[in-house]
Design a protein around this motif. Structure first.
Motif, PDB file in Angstrom:
ATOM      1  N   GLN A   1       0.832  -1.205   0.000  1.00 46.43           N
ATOM      2  CA  GLN A   1       0.000   0.000   0.000  1.00 46.43           C
ATOM      3  C   GLN A   1       0.867   1.256   0.000  1.00 46.43           C
ATOM      4  O   GLN A   1       0.340   2.363   0.088  1.00 46.43           O
ATOM      5  CB  GLN A   1      -0.932   0.021   1.214  1.00 46.43           C
ATOM      6  N   GLY A   2       2.175   1.082  -0.076  1.00 45.54           N
ATOM      7  CA  GLY A   2       3.080   2.228  -0.159  1.00 45.54           C
ATOM      8  C   GLY A   2       3.613   2.735   1.167  1.00 45.54           C
ATOM      9  O   GLY A   2       4.247   3.790   1.223  1.00 45.54           O
ATOM     10  N   PHE A   3       3.370   1.995   2.259  1.00 50.24           N
ATOM     11  CA  PHE A   3       3.860   2.412   3.576  1.00 50.24           C
ATOM     12  C   PHE A   3       5.219   1.792   3.863  1.00 50.24           C
ATOM     13  O   PHE A   3       5.520   0.678   3.425  1.00 50.24           O
ATOM     14  CB  PHE A   3       2.873   1.992   4.669  1.00 50.24           C
ATOM     15  N   ASP A   4       6.027   2.489   4.632  1.00 50.23           N
ATOM     16  CA  ASP A   4       7.264   1.917   5.137  1.00 50.23           C
ATOM     17  C   ASP A   4       6.934   1.002   6.321  1.00 50.23           C
ATOM     18  O   ASP A   4       5.995   1.254   7.081  1.00 50.23           O
ATOM     19  CB  ASP A   4       8.235   2.996   5.601  1.00 50.23           C
ATOM     20  N   VAL A   5       7.735  -0.053   6.461  1.00 48.69           N
ATOM     21  CA  VAL A   5       7.532  -1.055   7.507  1.00 48.69           C
ATOM     22  C   VAL A   5       8.858  -1.277   8.233  1.00 48.69           C
ATOM     23  O   VAL A   5       9.922  -1.308   7.605  1.00 48.69           O
ATOM     24  CB  VAL A   5       7.017  -2.382   6.901  1.00 48.69           C
TER      25      VAL A   5
ATOM     26  N   ARG B   1      11.751   7.376  12.429  1.00 48.62           N
ATOM     27  CA  ARG B   1      11.080   6.874  11.230  1.00 48.62           C
ATOM     28  C   ARG B   1       9.564   6.931  11.386  1.00 48.62           C
ATOM     29  O   ARG B   1       9.031   7.078  12.490  1.00 48.62           O
ATOM     30  CB  ARG B   1      11.509   5.435  10.935  1.00 48.62           C
ATOM     31  N   LYS B   2       8.853   6.768  10.267  1.00 49.86           N
ATOM     32  CA  LYS B   2       7.398   6.700  10.250  1.00 49.86           C
ATOM     33  C   LYS B   2       7.005   5.388   9.593  1.00 49.86           C
ATOM     34  O   LYS B   2       7.319   5.168   8.417  1.00 49.86           O
ATOM     35  CB  LYS B   2       6.802   7.870   9.463  1.00 49.86           C
ATOM     36  N   TYR B   3       6.334   4.521  10.340  1.00 46.76           N
ATOM     37  CA  TYR B   3       5.986   3.208   9.819  1.00 46.76           C
ATOM     38  C   TYR B   3       4.480   2.974   9.814  1.00 46.76           C
ATOM     39  O   TYR B   3       3.767   3.396  10.724  1.00 46.76           O
ATOM     40  CB  TYR B   3       6.653   2.111  10.655  1.00 46.76           C
ATOM     41  N   GLY B   4       4.027   2.251   8.791  1.00 42.39           N
ATOM     42  CA  GLY B   4       2.640   1.816   8.749  1.00 42.39           C
ATOM     43  C   GLY B   4       2.402   0.641   9.673  1.00 42.39           C
ATOM     44  O   GLY B   4       1.309   0.471  10.206  1.00 42.39           O
ATOM     45  N   LEU B   5       3.444  -0.170   9.850  1.00 42.50           N
ATOM     46  CA  LEU B   5       3.374  -1.288  10.782  1.00 42.50           C
ATOM     47  C   LEU B   5       4.788  -1.732  11.138  1.00 42.50           C
ATOM     48  O   LEU B   5       5.743  -1.408  10.434  1.00 42.50           O
ATOM     49  CB  LEU B   5       2.553  -2.453  10.209  1.00 42.50           C
ATOM     50  N   VAL B   6       4.885  -2.458  12.250  1.00 44.24           N
ATOM     51  CA  VAL B   6       6.182  -2.982  12.686  1.00 44.24           C
ATOM     52  C   VAL B   6       6.011  -4.441  13.117  1.00 44.24           C
ATOM     53  O   VAL B   6       4.956  -4.847  13.593  1.00 44.24           O
ATOM     54  CB  VAL B   6       6.789  -2.176  13.859  1.00 44.24           C
TER      55      VAL B   6
ATOM     56  N   ASP C   1       2.228   8.609  13.315  1.00 41.53           N
ATOM     57  CA  ASP C   1       1.773   9.377  12.145  1.00 41.53           C
ATOM     58  C   ASP C   1       0.669   8.676  11.368  1.00 41.53           C
ATOM     59  O   ASP C   1      -0.267   9.321  10.887  1.00 41.53           O
ATOM     60  CB  ASP C   1       2.959   9.643  11.218  1.00 41.53           C
ATOM     61  N   TYR C   2       0.779   7.348  11.239  1.00 45.93           N
ATOM     62  CA  TYR C   2      -0.178   6.598  10.428  1.00 45.93           C
ATOM     63  C   TYR C   2      -1.125   5.732  11.266  1.00 45.93           C
ATOM     64  O   TYR C   2      -1.857   4.923  10.710  1.00 45.93           O
ATOM     65  CB  TYR C   2       0.564   5.702   9.436  1.00 45.93           C
ATOM     66  N   SER C   3      -1.080   5.899  12.582  1.00 51.63           N
ATOM     67  CA  SER C   3      -1.872   5.029  13.471  1.00 51.63           C
ATOM     68  C   SER C   3      -1.603   3.564  13.152  1.00 51.63           C
ATOM     69  O   SER C   3      -2.528   2.752  13.011  1.00 51.63           O
ATOM     70  CB  SER C   3      -3.372   5.340  13.350  1.00 51.63           C
ATOM     71  N   GLY C   4      -0.321   3.258  13.018  1.00 53.46           N
ATOM     72  CA  GLY C   4       0.097   1.925  12.606  1.00 53.46           C
ATOM     73  C   GLY C   4      -0.066   0.880  13.698  1.00 53.46           C
ATOM     74  O   GLY C   4      -0.368   1.183  14.850  1.00 53.46           O
TER      75      GLY C   4
END
Length: 202
Positions: free
Chosen positions: A49-53, A112-117, A142-145
């Protein structure tokens, strides 16, 4: 990248944050790498989806094993745009990037800003509590990951504490993943281990 039946059951019951106490050979690392692609029902913010992980491991050896597994999985589908082996970072054609960090550094992922970890073998990470609270958890703001703590249990540590608290905390879920939930492991192998190992170890 696909899930076996035992993994699918866990993912179907997942929350935003998840602890998974895994038996050995359950396939936790493979499951974590598959989750980096699309996320899960509680967090659709994966690489595709284009997010960093962010991927976190307790030491370099485990980090490198996961890096090589992920690189093989994504390159086999023609999804990798660029890799940096020194930084253990791969950028995908989707625009998302997968960063690998060792938790020997308590500031891993800071800034960093991650969509998930994903935190692999979480019970082995000596500084997990400090790293999660001060560095990793803020990367999800930032993304409520969301995130996963995957591990074979190893005593009463921060992974153990998270697992105990997960079912009473908002957005958290704790899951059990015994080895026999992996359909690719022969039941005879599990029974042989049951008979030959001390009960506590088994």
């Amino acid at each position: 990248m696909s899930f076996h039946v035992g993994q699918t059951k866990i993912i179907g019951a997942a929350g935003r944050f998840n602890t998974v106490a895994c038996g050995r050979r359950f396939g936790k690392t493979a499951m974590g790498i598959a989750l980096t692609a699309f996320g899960w029902p509680g967090c659709h913010q994966g690489l595709l989806q284009g997010f960093d992980v962010g991927w976190f491991a307790p030491n370099y050896k485990l980090l490198d094993e996961a890096w090589r597994t992920a690189k093989h999985a994504y390159s086999g589908q023609g999804l990798i745009k660029r890799t940096d082996a020194q930084q253990h970072r791969m950028e995908l054609v989707s625009g998302g990037a997968l960063d690998f960090w060792t938790l020997e550094d308590q500031d891993a992922g800071r800034g960093r800003k991650y969509g998930l970890v994903i935190t692999d073998e979480a019970a082995m990470a000596r500084h997990l509590e400090q790293a999660w609270n001060a560095a990793i958890r803020p990367t999800l703001t930032d993304y409520s990951g969301g995130g996963w703590f995957l591990s074979t249990p190893k005593g009463r540590n921060y992974f153990h504490a998270l697992s105990l608290n997960a079912d009473r905390l908002p957005d958290w879920k704790h899951h059990h993943a015994p080895t026999e939930a992996n359909p690719y492991i022969l039941p005879s192998e599990i029974e042989q281990a049951r008979q030959s190992l001390p009960e506590r170890v088994f």
